[in-house]
Design a protein around this motif. Structure first.
Motif, PDB file in Angstrom:
ATOM      1  N   GLY A  37       0.806  -1.217   0.000  1.00  0.00           N
ATOM      2  CA  GLY A  37       0.000   0.000   0.000  1.00  0.00           C
ATOM      3  C   GLY A  37       0.837   1.263   0.000  1.00  0.00           C
ATOM      4  N   ILE A  38       0.331   2.285  -0.705  1.00  0.00           N
ATOM      5  CA  ILE A  38       0.980   3.600  -0.694  1.00  0.00           C
ATOM      6  C   ILE A  38      -0.061   4.684  -0.396  1.00  0.00           C
ATOM      7  N   GLY A  39       0.435   5.885  -0.072  1.00  0.00           N
ATOM      8  CA  GLY A  39      -0.461   6.995   0.231  1.00  0.00           C
ATOM      9  C   GLY A  39      -0.919   7.749  -1.010  1.00  0.00           C
ATOM     10  N   LEU A  40      -0.050   7.808  -2.023  1.00  0.00           N
ATOM     11  CA  LEU A  40      -0.351   8.556  -3.240  1.00  0.00           C
ATOM     12  C   LEU A  40      -1.397   7.816  -4.080  1.00  0.00           C
ATOM     13  N   ASN A  41      -1.994   8.511  -5.054  1.00  0.00           N
ATOM     14  CA  ASN A  41      -3.057   7.868  -5.829  1.00  0.00           C
ATOM     15  C   ASN A  41      -2.506   7.075  -7.019  1.00  0.00           C
ATOM     16  N   PRO A  45       3.537   8.182 -10.608  1.00  0.00           N
ATOM     17  CA  PRO A  45       4.545   7.194 -11.034  1.00  0.00           C
ATOM     18  C   PRO A  45       4.908   6.190  -9.929  1.00  0.00           C
ATOM     19  N   GLN A  46       4.677   6.550  -8.675  1.00  0.00           N
ATOM     20  CA  GLN A  46       4.962   5.579  -7.604  1.00  0.00           C
ATOM     21  C   GLN A  46       4.074   4.344  -7.756  1.00  0.00           C
ATOM     22  N   TYR A  47       2.823   4.567  -8.162  1.00  0.00           N
ATOM     23  CA  TYR A  47       1.917   3.429  -8.332  1.00  0.00           C
ATOM     24  C   TYR A  47       2.317   2.607  -9.563  1.00  0.00           C
ATOM     25  N   ASP A  77      -2.449   5.406   6.713  1.00  0.00           N
ATOM     26  CA  ASP A  77      -1.417   6.388   6.391  1.00  0.00           C
ATOM     27  C   ASP A  77      -0.029   5.775   6.585  1.00  0.00           C
ATOM     28  N   ASP A  78       0.993   6.545   6.242  1.00  0.00           N
ATOM     29  CA  ASP A  78       2.360   6.003   6.266  1.00  0.00           C
ATOM     30  C   ASP A  78       2.701   5.340   7.598  1.00  0.00           C
ATOM     31  N   ARG A  79       2.379   6.042   8.689  1.00  0.00           N
ATOM     32  CA  ARG A  79       2.752   5.527   9.998  1.00  0.00           C
ATOM     33  C   ARG A  79       2.009   4.227  10.314  1.00  0.00           C
ATOM     34  N   PRO A  95       6.938   4.664   1.856  1.00  0.00           N
ATOM     35  CA  PRO A  95       6.714   6.052   2.283  1.00  0.00           C
ATOM     36  C   PRO A  95       7.842   6.979   1.859  1.00  0.00           C
ATOM     37  N   SER A  96       7.553   8.278   1.885  1.00  0.00           N
ATOM     38  CA  SER A  96       8.637   9.244   1.910  1.00  0.00           C
ATOM     39  C   SER A  96       9.433   8.924   3.165  1.00  0.00           C
ATOM     40  N   THR A  97      10.718   9.296   3.171  1.00  0.00           N
ATOM     41  CA  THR A  97      11.522   8.923   4.346  1.00  0.00           C
ATOM     42  C   THR A  97      11.155   9.738   5.593  1.00  0.00           C
ATOM     43  N   GLU A 150      12.219   7.383  -5.607  1.00  0.00           N
ATOM     44  CA  GLU A 150      12.348   8.847  -5.553  1.00  0.00           C
ATOM     45  C   GLU A 150      11.002   9.566  -5.574  1.00  0.00           C
ATOM     46  N   ASN A 151      10.781  10.406  -4.557  1.00  0.00           N
ATOM     47  CA  ASN A 151       9.642  11.314  -4.576  1.00  0.00           C
ATOM     48  C   ASN A 151      10.092  12.587  -5.299  1.00  0.00           C
ATOM     49  N   GLY A 152      11.195  13.166  -4.833  1.00  0.00           N
ATOM     50  CA  GLY A 152      11.796  14.299  -5.544  1.00  0.00           C
ATOM     51  C   GLY A 152      11.861  15.559  -4.703  1.00  0.00           C
ATOM     52  N   TYR A 153      12.297  16.635  -5.342  1.00  0.00           N
ATOM     53  CA  TYR A 153      12.402  17.912  -4.633  1.00  0.00           C
ATOM     54  C   TYR A 153      11.021  18.453  -4.297  1.00  0.00           C
ATOM     55  N   ARG A 154      10.879  18.893  -3.071  1.00  0.00           N
ATOM     56  CA  ARG A 154       9.580  19.384  -2.600  1.00  0.00           C
ATOM     57  C   ARG A 154       9.444  20.884  -2.857  1.00  0.00           C
ATOM     58  N   ASP A 155       8.263  21.271  -3.306  1.00  0.00           N
ATOM     59  CA  ASP A 155       7.946  22.664  -3.620  1.00  0.00           C
ATOM     60  C   ASP A 155       6.719  23.101  -2.819  1.00  0.00           C
ATOM     61  N   LEU A 174       0.909  25.796   7.154  1.00  0.00           N
ATOM     62  CA  LEU A 174       1.315  24.791   6.169  1.00  0.00           C
ATOM     63  C   LEU A 174       1.256  23.393   6.731  1.00  0.00           C
ATOM     64  N   ARG A 175       0.657  22.485   5.975  1.00  0.00           N
ATOM     65  CA  ARG A 175       0.721  21.084   6.365  1.00  0.00           C
ATOM     66  C   ARG A 175       2.148  20.598   6.119  1.00  0.00           C
ATOM     67  N   THR A 176       2.722  19.939   7.132  1.00  0.00           N
ATOM     68  CA  THR A 176       4.012  19.275   6.924  1.00  0.00           C
ATOM     69  C   THR A 176       3.818  17.787   7.202  1.00  0.00           C
ATOM     70  N   ALA A 197      -1.194  13.533   8.442  1.00  0.00           N
ATOM     71  CA  ALA A 197      -1.024  12.416   7.519  1.00  0.00           C
ATOM     72  C   ALA A 197      -1.415  12.858   6.108  1.00  0.00           C
ATOM     73  N   PHE A 198      -0.788  12.247   5.128  1.00  0.00           N
ATOM     74  CA  PHE A 198      -1.008  12.635   3.740  1.00  0.00           C
ATOM     75  C   PHE A 198      -2.479  12.518   3.324  1.00  0.00           C
ATOM     76  N   GLY A 199      -3.137  11.471   3.760  1.00  0.00           N
ATOM     77  CA  GLY A 199      -4.519  11.210   3.361  1.00  0.00           C
ATOM     78  C   GLY A 199      -5.509  12.283   3.802  1.00  0.00           C
ATOM     79  N   GLU A 214       3.545  21.331   1.029  1.00  0.00           N
ATOM     80  CA  GLU A 214       4.746  21.222   0.188  1.00  0.00           C
ATOM     81  C   GLU A 214       4.903  19.772  -0.244  1.00  0.00           C
ATOM     82  N   ASN A 215       5.125  19.582  -1.530  1.00  0.00           N
ATOM     83  CA  ASN A 215       5.279  18.257  -2.132  1.00  0.00           C
ATOM     84  C   ASN A 215       5.904  18.439  -3.507  1.00  0.00           C
ATOM     85  N   PRO A 216       6.449  17.375  -4.071  1.00  0.00           N
ATOM     86  CA  PRO A 216       6.965  17.489  -5.441  1.00  0.00           C
ATOM     87  C   PRO A 216       5.841  17.780  -6.449  1.00  0.00           C
TER      88      PRO A 216
HETATM   89  O1  KDG Z   1       2.868   7.134  -1.088  1.00  0.00           O
HETATM   90  C1  KDG Z   1       3.705   8.048  -0.386  1.00  0.00           C
HETATM   91  C2  KDG Z   1       2.882   8.880   0.547  1.00  0.00           C
HETATM   92  O2  KDG Z   1       2.317   8.017   1.484  1.00  0.00           O
HETATM   93  C3  KDG Z   1       3.618   9.993   1.287  1.00  0.00           C
HETATM   94  O3  KDG Z   1       4.802   9.516   1.874  1.00  0.00           O
HETATM   95  C4  KDG Z   1       3.827  11.186   0.369  1.00  0.00           C
HETATM   96  O4  KDG Z   1       5.516  12.811   0.633  1.00  0.00           O
HETATM   97  C5  KDG Z   1       4.448  12.432   0.986  1.00  0.00           C
HETATM   98  C6  KDG Z   1       3.686  13.268   1.950  1.00  0.00           C
HETATM   99  O5  KDG Z   1       3.671  14.491   1.728  1.00  0.00           O
HETATM  100  O6  KDG Z   1       3.111  12.757   2.920  1.00  0.00           O
END
Ligand code: KDG
Length: 339
Positions: A37-41, A45-47, A77-79, A95-97, A150-155, A174-176, A197-199, A214-216
């Motif tokens: 499972g992942i958080g992104l839709n 490209p992660q999916y 969620d990631d956690r 997850p993102s790290t 890779e998620n990438g550089y966050r903007d 800002l959500r972090t 959480a991302f969701g 902030e996200n890529p």
């Molecule tokens: O699928 C990855 C997401 O669960 C999450 O890690 C994405 O960078 C992310 C965020 O902003 O939570």
């Protein structure tokens, strides 16, 4: 438990929940089933990378290992997903790290703003000794780190004002991600960081609980944030890796040849994911602007000012970490052939 079905946006293909229709194999005939499972839709490209992993593993084991894929926080969620890996009730998450720091402190170094000068250096360090060390440190936490994606550089995006300089962060809520370094860095810039959480993010922006996030670029566009955000700035403030995690309990129960196979598949699918990610990131800015988002270009000078403001945060966190580890990490960046 599914907590994410109605969050996020842009899940264009809801029926593609677990990639069943793309597979000639079935869970009923498999000796091992991987719930991933992942958080992104499923537009991200992660999916696509996860579907590649599924294909490689199922073909490589002739269906003896079957992979069910879930996106959009359908499994939590990631956690929560990492906790499920620890318990052995879920097998894979990516997850993102940043949220991994809640399990292994050293991961916080990856969250230092403006740490990696470019993506190539980041991947070079992660695929080298320092990255191996970080992957190995997960074993105490009942997880196995199989590969770096890779998620990438966050903007930055927000619904209040264009952000061109460090001053423009003042007062923005800002959500972090759930991560101490991010909290401290955005506070230092004068923003009000709200870990979440991302969701929950899309709804929080929609309801105005937060002004921005902030996200890529890929996430910003593919999750449809243009519907609830007016401004985008290419701050590039943090390079965000994904880490491919497997439940240690599950991994230890696999025969050795299958262990090697899932390792190789995670690595190969990751290389594919990274390429897709980078290609898409280039195209998506135009698409975002076309949706009506105002693009504010951040100059190198403005970015340097942001970096100077948050440097004390990096220094403070570095002091709390194992000194030898921090020194070797900085050396690895410095000595990378891509630097
Ligand atoms: O699928 C990855 C997401 O669960 C999450 O890690 C994405 O960078 C992310 C965020 O902003 O939570």
């Amino acid at each position: 438990a599914s907590n994410g079905a109605d969050t996020g946006n842009n899940d264009e293909n809801e029926s593609d929940t677990n990639g069943e229709e793309d597979s000639e194999y079935s869970s009923a005939e498999a000796s091992y089933v991987i719930e991933a499972g992942i958080g992104l839709n499923n537009q991200h490209p992660q999916y696509e990378g996860l579907l590649r992993f599924k294909e490689l593993v199922e073909e490589g084991t002739d269906g003896d290992v079957y992979v069910e894929t879930y996106h959009s926080s359908q499994l939590g969620d990631d956690r929560q997903m990492m906790e499920a890996l620890q318990l052995g009730s879920q097998e894979v998450t990516i997850p993102s790290t940043a949220p991994v720091t809640n399990f292994v402190e050293e991961y916080a170094i990856l969250d230092f703003p403006f740490l990696f000068p470019n993506e190539e250096v980041a991947m070079d360090v992660l695929n080298g000794e320092m990255g191996d060390e970080l992957l190995a440190s997960l074993e105490d936490q009942e997880m196995v780190g199989l590969a770096w994606w890779e998620n990438g550089y966050r903007d930055l995006t927000n619904s209040v004002q264009p952000v061109a300089t460090a001053d423009d962060f003042q007062g923005l809520t800002l959500r972090t991600m759930e991560n101490e370094v991010h909290l401290a860095a955005f506070s230092e810039l004068g923003a009000n960081p709200t870990p979440m959480a991302f969701g929950e993010l899309f709804t929080a922006m929609q309801q105005g609980t937060v002004d921005g996030q902030e996200n890529p670029l890929a996430t910003i566009y593919l999750e449809g944030y243009y519907e609830v955000q007016d401004h985008y700035s290419n701050t590039n403030h943090v390079y965000s890796p994904f880490v491919f995690l497997m439940s240690k309990q599950f991994y230890d129960g696999l025969p050795e040849d299958y262990q090697q196979l899932v390792r190789d598949a995670a690595q190969e699918a990751g290389e594919f994911q990274i390429e897709e990610n980078r290609n898409q990131n280039e195209e998506l800015l135009d698409a975002l602007v076309e949706e009506g988002v105002e693009y504010t270009e951040v100059t190198d000078e403005a970015r340097q000012e942001m970096a100077d403001i948050v440097q004390p945060v990096n220094d403070r966190f570095a002091q709390e970490m194992d000194q030898d580890f921090v020194d070797r990490f900085y050396d690895a960046i410095e000595n990378s052939e891509y630097n």
